[in-house]
Each structure stands twice: as structure tokens, then as C-alpha cells.
Design an enzyme around this catalytic site. Sequence first.
Site, PDB file in Angstrom:
ATOM      1  N   GLU A  95       0.830  -1.228   0.000  1.00  0.00           N
ATOM      2  CA  GLU A  95       0.000   0.000   0.000  1.00  0.00           C
ATOM      3  C   GLU A  95       0.853   1.262   0.000  1.00  0.00           C
ATOM      4  OE1 GLU A  95      -2.738  -0.067  -0.943  1.00  0.00           O
ATOM      5  OE2 GLU A  95      -3.109  -2.179  -0.580  1.00  0.00           O
TER       6      GLU A  95
HETATM    7  C1  LIG Z   1       2.611  -9.768   0.093  1.00  0.00           C
HETATM    8  C2  LIG Z   1       2.375  -8.630  -0.831  1.00  0.00           C
HETATM    9  C3  LIG Z   1       1.084  -8.287  -1.179  1.00  0.00           C
HETATM   10  C4  LIG Z   1       0.849  -7.242  -2.084  1.00  0.00           C
HETATM   11  N1  LIG Z   1      -0.437  -6.965  -2.490  1.00  0.00           N
HETATM   12  C5  LIG Z   1      -0.618  -6.124  -3.555  1.00  0.00           C
HETATM   13  C6  LIG Z   1      -1.902  -5.985  -4.160  1.00  0.00           C
HETATM   14  O1  LIG Z   1      -2.894  -6.563  -3.711  1.00  0.00           O
HETATM   15  N2  LIG Z   1      -2.017  -5.209  -5.264  1.00  0.00           N
HETATM   16  C7  LIG Z   1      -0.943  -4.548  -5.799  1.00  0.00           C
HETATM   17  O2  LIG Z   1      -1.108  -3.881  -6.809  1.00  0.00           O
HETATM   18  N3  LIG Z   1       0.279  -4.637  -5.223  1.00  0.00           N
HETATM   19  C8  LIG Z   1       0.468  -5.408  -4.128  1.00  0.00           C
HETATM   20  N4  LIG Z   1       1.713  -5.544  -3.561  1.00  0.00           N
HETATM   21  C9  LIG Z   1       2.812  -4.757  -4.105  1.00  0.00           C
HETATM   22  C10 LIG Z   1       3.278  -3.657  -3.154  1.00  0.00           C
HETATM   23  O3  LIG Z   1       2.312  -2.653  -3.042  1.00  0.00           O
HETATM   24  C11 LIG Z   1       4.626  -3.158  -3.678  1.00  0.00           C
HETATM   25  O4  LIG Z   1       5.559  -4.209  -3.473  1.00  0.00           O
HETATM   26  C12 LIG Z   1       5.087  -1.884  -3.007  1.00  0.00           C
HETATM   27  O5  LIG Z   1       4.233  -0.812  -3.340  1.00  0.00           O
HETATM   28  C13 LIG Z   1       6.518  -1.522  -3.420  1.00  0.00           C
HETATM   29  O6  LIG Z   1       6.706  -1.633  -4.800  1.00  0.00           O
HETATM   30  P1  LIG Z   1       7.933  -2.502  -5.359  1.00  0.00           P
HETATM   31  O7  LIG Z   1       7.921  -3.807  -4.677  1.00  0.00           O
HETATM   32  O8  LIG Z   1       7.896  -2.487  -6.830  1.00  0.00           O
HETATM   33  O9  LIG Z   1       9.214  -1.715  -4.849  1.00  0.00           O
HETATM   34  P2  LIG Z   1       9.924  -0.496  -5.594  1.00  0.00           P
HETATM   35  O10 LIG Z   1       8.896   0.456  -6.069  1.00  0.00           O
HETATM   36  O11 LIG Z   1      10.881  -1.032  -6.575  1.00  0.00           O
HETATM   37  O12 LIG Z   1      10.709   0.174  -4.385  1.00  0.00           O
HETATM   38  C14 LIG Z   1      11.940  -0.366  -3.873  1.00  0.00           C
HETATM   39  C15 LIG Z   1      12.419   0.519  -2.712  1.00  0.00           C
HETATM   40  O13 LIG Z   1      12.685   1.842  -3.218  1.00  0.00           O
HETATM   41  C16 LIG Z   1      12.001   2.806  -2.431  1.00  0.00           C
HETATM   42  N5  LIG Z   1      11.604   3.924  -3.284  1.00  0.00           N
HETATM   43  C17 LIG Z   1      10.982   3.892  -4.475  1.00  0.00           C
HETATM   44  N6  LIG Z   1      10.778   5.148  -4.923  1.00  0.00           N
HETATM   45  C18 LIG Z   1      11.234   5.984  -3.973  1.00  0.00           C
HETATM   46  C19 LIG Z   1      11.297   7.403  -3.836  1.00  0.00           C
HETATM   47  N7  LIG Z   1      10.803   8.214  -4.746  1.00  0.00           N
HETATM   48  N8  LIG Z   1      11.866   7.909  -2.721  1.00  0.00           N
HETATM   49  C20 LIG Z   1      12.352   7.102  -1.763  1.00  0.00           C
HETATM   50  N9  LIG Z   1      12.326   5.762  -1.839  1.00  0.00           N
HETATM   51  C21 LIG Z   1      11.773   5.206  -2.939  1.00  0.00           C
HETATM   52  C22 LIG Z   1      10.792   2.067  -1.882  1.00  0.00           C
HETATM   53  O14 LIG Z   1      10.296   2.700  -0.705  1.00  0.00           O
HETATM   54  C23 LIG Z   1      11.393   0.690  -1.603  1.00  0.00           C
HETATM   55  O15 LIG Z   1      12.041   0.693  -0.370  1.00  0.00           O
HETATM   56  C24 LIG Z   1       1.945  -6.528  -2.613  1.00  0.00           C
HETATM   57  C25 LIG Z   1       3.253  -6.871  -2.240  1.00  0.00           C
HETATM   58  C26 LIG Z   1       3.473  -7.911  -1.381  1.00  0.00           C
HETATM   59  C27 LIG Z   1       4.897  -8.281  -1.041  1.00  0.00           C
END
Ligand SMILES: Cc1cc2nc3c(=O)[nH]c(=O)nc-3n(C[C@H](O)[C@H](O)[C@H](O)COP(=O)(O)OP(=O)(O)OC[C@H]3O[C@@H](n4cnc5c(N)ncnc54)[C@H](O)[C@@H]3O)c2cc1C
Length: 599
Positions: free
Chosen positions: A443
Site C-alpha cells: 500500500e
Molecule cells: C505480500 C504482498 C502483497 C501485495 N499486495 C498487492 C496488491 O494486492 N495489489 C498490488 O497492486 N500490489 C500489491 N503488492 C505490491 C506492493 O504494493 C509493492 O511491493 C510496493 O508498493 C513496493 O513496490 P515494489 O515492490 O515495486 O518496490 P519499488 O517500487 O521497486 O521500491 C523499492 C524501494 O525503493 C524505495 N523507493 C521507491 N521510490 C522511492 C522514492 N521516490 N523515494 C524514496 N524511496 C523510494 C521504496 O520505498 C522501496 O524501499 C503486494 C506486495 C506484497 C509483497
Amino acid sequence: MPQYTPPLRDMQFVMHEVLDVVPALRELPAHADVDADLINQVCEEAGKFCAEVLFPINLSGDSEGCHYDPASRAVTTPKGYKEAWAQYVEAGWPLLTAAPEYGGQGLPHLVGSAVHEMENAANQAWTMYPGLTQGVVELLSAHGSKAQKDLYLPKLASGQWTGTMCLTEPHCGTDLGLIRTKAEPQDGGSYKLAGQKIFISSGEHDLAENIIHMVLAKLPGAPEGSKGISLFVVPKFLPDASGNKGQGNGIFCSGIEHKMGIHGNSTCQITLDGATGWLVGEPNKGLAAMFVMMNGARLGVGMQSLGLTEVAYQNALAYAKDRLQMRSLTGPKAPEQPADPIIVHPDVRRMLLTARAWAEGGRFLAYWVALMLDQAHLHPDEDVRKDADDLVALLTPIVKAFITDNGFAATNECMQVFGGHGYIHEWGMEQYVRDARINMIYEGTNTIQALDLIGRKVLMDNGAKLKKFGKIVAAFVEAEGVSEAMQEFVNPLADLGDKVQKLTMELAMKSMQNREEVGAAAVPYLRVVGHLVFAYGFARMAKAAQDKLAQGAADQTFYQAKLQTARFYFARLYPESAAAIRMARSGAKALMDTEAVFA
Ligand SMILES: Cc1cc2nc3c(=O)[nH]c(=O)nc-3n(C[C@H](O)[C@H](O)[C@H](O)COP(=O)(O)OP(=O)(O)OC[C@H]3O[C@@H](n4cnc5c(N)ncnc54)[C@H](O)[C@@H]3O)c2cc1C
């Protein structure tokens, strides 16, 4: 085996003795008849369901997890999940807060939140199935066409069908402007969708007969980035002419993730291969529409960690009273036993009190925001609606990030109370730590929440929303500052209020010189504002407890405990705000002038 007792007394204290929710709700025409008995009865019944049906399948569901069958592409949930869902639907629980025109009971959001706390305490993984469905109900209610509402809402609201949010793709989660899923118009006004989503919670399962996916995708020729995202409703089974489950659609689960926690919730790879979907809202305005669901989900995630904090605390407390190790530093407290119970040791008390304070502070914040959400939607006075809406917007990232950071710390402390036994699965404590960890990630990670708070919620409106909260704090300080007995709570609150004001102004000035300053300060800034909100909550709870003690109310121990927990909060948790202020002020240089480190 862990235990769970719904904390009804404390829930009632926050709702009725601190927030005085009944008169506030009665100002809303839709809730003019609500009364304390009704609220308490609903919570009591829901608590029974949570403790007797959801809780017993929590530990076993964690051990078993979900199963994916590649041949049929079906997901089987752990033993007992399906039966619990059937009971949940049969008893009408999904309808609690749904609109009456779609068969719902239309109860206040506040009541739904209180129930949600208990569901999550009992079984977070299971609760995600109805939680996301509720989010789809809210999203379609706000942005669906009349036909979409009539078709989907009755079945989603009743729990006959469930819902998901499909945002994340393999190459993007935070930056949704990068999504690649495509939607091409086709005859009859629908769209053909193709793409790959990952990490979709509740994306496939065996609980309900149909799954309604809310999917973000791009139309042909859409603008680049987040301004070119549209929202579609894509059912697993297409509804037939009479609105019932019809033929299969080109959307399916292509695998599930093996993950750290919430094993009972299916985290799915969802493939869209020529799936038929329908546009929801306007083209290219999908992300803004999706924020209805995302904001609701952010509050919901806060409730997940609140529930976990409470249940972990209850178990750690019971263990600490029972486990005998060493003697008290001031001499035996249980001389008839070979050793004293570990609760006599100061540091065990610190761990227990930390979890208890994070639970009680979180409950105040979550219920207060839930009440303001009801006011923001339904109050007849536009100014009241606007104020409530602004405060909900300001406090949403704090509910999401502060409560979940604290929840992870609290479950970890509670596991520590068990010593080595906390690390062993059968005690249930290590599951709480693992389950709590995801709440800081999905989220929008907690970093993204912190950026939302300082950037969008504070600096972008020149601190107007923060000032509204500041006025509430100032009014409380002025009213209670005269009371000798309240000094110990009001003085640190007032002090932190001044410091937040100065810090915000300083960061606003710095951000004009260098935008990196905002990114560098964001996470500690959220901790500081979170403490201001909790300090306000603990001061209000202390005031309510003092009044009751002065009136000679029954249950004096309960109110004494409130004061002692508030004292602990100010003595041992609130001081983190001083360090966080220093970190927030320390500037971007120590982070960004680090080329040699990362060379
Ligand atoms: C168990 C689980 C359930 C989930 N359920 C859903 C769901 O139902 N629907 C859905 O759509 N998604 C879902 N997700 C996805 C989840 O919302 C994302 O994993 C999360 O938003 C982070 O995106 P990412 O994994 O691509 O990380 P990335 O976006 O690649 O981020 C990697 C790191 O970089 C940091 N970062 C990125 N941009 C910035 C910035 N501008 N400034 C500072 N730091 C930054 C982030 O905070 C993070 O620490 C789920 C994930 C998991 C693991």
C-alpha cells in the site's frame, strides 16, 4: 498455542469515554439513531466470531499456506478458510457498513474499523480477502457507472463475489506511471486487456464464486507516466445477461508467491491475456480514482498492525506472568516458587508496556480517523466535512506508517518476552512478527507514506492541514493546561507542538533551496508528527481516565492502568521524537554527498 480475547473494554473506552462518538455520529442524518448499545453489541458479536472462528485457523493457516495447481490455475486456501468465509457471509458480516441500497446495514465506518481491528488480530491473512473486497465496494461506489454499481455492488457487498486491486507489475510498484498493461477498445464498449500483474493479494482463491479485479492499464496513445493510467473492472467470470457468474474471462493466476508471512493469503501473479474489462471513471484518470481504494487500504493496513500489536501483547503478558526465571532485583516476589515470574523484571515490563502503549495509542488514532471519515462523508455542514476530510488526509499516512512501524517493533518485543520460545512456531509469536513486516511495505512503502505526509499533505498546502491539527492540540492544551494533575501530559504535548511547527518551517525553507532536503527528512519527520498525534491521544486518554477516577467510577484499576500507560508513553516512547527531530534537521548532505561510499 496463542490466545486472543477481543479488547472490548478498551475499545469502548476509546469510543465512548474519550471520543464520545455517539453524539458525533448522531449529527449525521444517516446515523441519527445510532446508540452505544448497538455499537457495543455489534463489537461483542464480531469479537466472538473473530475469537471462535478466525483465530483458531490463524496458526494452522500460516503453517499450511495456499496451494497453486498449475494445471487448473486454481488456488486452494488453507484448511478452514472456506468454511469461515461461508459463516462470515451467512452471518451478514460483509454487509455491516455497506450502503442499504445494495443490501448493506449502513453502519458507521467507525464500527467497521473496530470490527476490522479484531478480525486482523485474529487472522490478518484471512481478513485480507474481505478487506480488499470492501475496498472494491468503496471504489465502485465512488467511480462506477450506475450499471456497474447495480451489477457488482450487491454481490461484492454480500461476499458472494470478492475483489482485488491490480496495480503492481514486475518492473514497477511505487512508480505506477511505468505500467505496461494495455487496454484496447473493442466492440460493444468494452476493452481487451493484456499484461502481467504481480503480488496481487487475494488474486485467486476458493472462497467465493467470482473475483472482480480492479486493474490499472494504459489506453492506446495515452500520455506518458501517471497521467496516462486508466482504471478497468475485469471479472474472473464474465457476468451473464442476468448478472450472474457466466463464462470464464482471459484473466488468470499464473503462480503464487512463497513469502515471509501472511501465508494464508494468496499473493498472485495475474496474467491478462485478452481479458474483457470495462472502463471505470474517465480515461487517463484511473490513478486518481484508484486512490479511493488505496486510501481505504492504507487505513486498513494500519488496522492490521493494530490488531497484531494487541494480540501479541496479550500473549506476551500471559507468558510473562507465568514464566519463572531469576529473582527480582529487590528480593523474591514469589518466594513459594523456585523463581519469580519474569514480569517482575524492569526490562520485561518495558517490552510489555511498549506493545501496550503502541496498541492503545494506535487504537485512539485509528478510531478517531474512522469517526472523521464518517463525518467527512456524511456531515450536513460543508465546513465540518471539509475539516474532517483534511484531517483524514493528513493523518492517513500516519495511520499507515506510524502504526505499522510501531506494530513491527511491538510484535518483535513481544516475541522477545518469550525468549527462545518466541522463535518457535507453535507459540505463534514469530508469525506475528512475520505478518507485521509486510504492513510496512505494501500500500505504498512507509517511505512513500512519509513523502506523502511531508510533501503532499504538509508542504504543498503551506501547512494548512497541519495547522488545523495544531489548532486542535492548542485548544486542548489551553483547556487542560490549567490543571495541576494534567501538567505531566500537557507540557510535553505543548512542547512537541511548538517543535513540530518550527521544524516544518525550517524544512519548508530548506526545500526551496534543495528538493533532496524533503526526501532526506521525510521518514524522521513522520516519526515526529506521529509522536505529536500519539502525545495528543495519550493526553486525551489520561484526561478521560482522571475524570473517571475523580468521579469514583467503578473499575478504578482500568483507569489507573490508563494513566500508567500514558506515563510510560511519555517517559519511554515519546523521547524518540527528540532524536527524530535531530535526524530530520540533519540535512541531505550526509546522505547525498556519499559518492565515495557507493563508488
Ligand atoms: C505480500 C504482498 C502483497 C501485495 N499486495 C498487492 C496488491 O494486492 N495489489 C498490488 O497492486 N500490489 C500489491 N503488492 C505490491 C506492493 O504494493 C509493492 O511491493 C510496493 O508498493 C513496493 O513496490 P515494489 O515492490 O515495486 O518496490 P519499488 O517500487 O521497486 O521500491 C523499492 C524501494 O525503493 C524505495 N523507493 C521507491 N521510490 C522511492 C522514492 N521516490 N523515494 C524514496 N524511496 C523510494 C521504496 O520505498 C522501496 O524501499 C503486494 C506486495 C506484497 C509483497
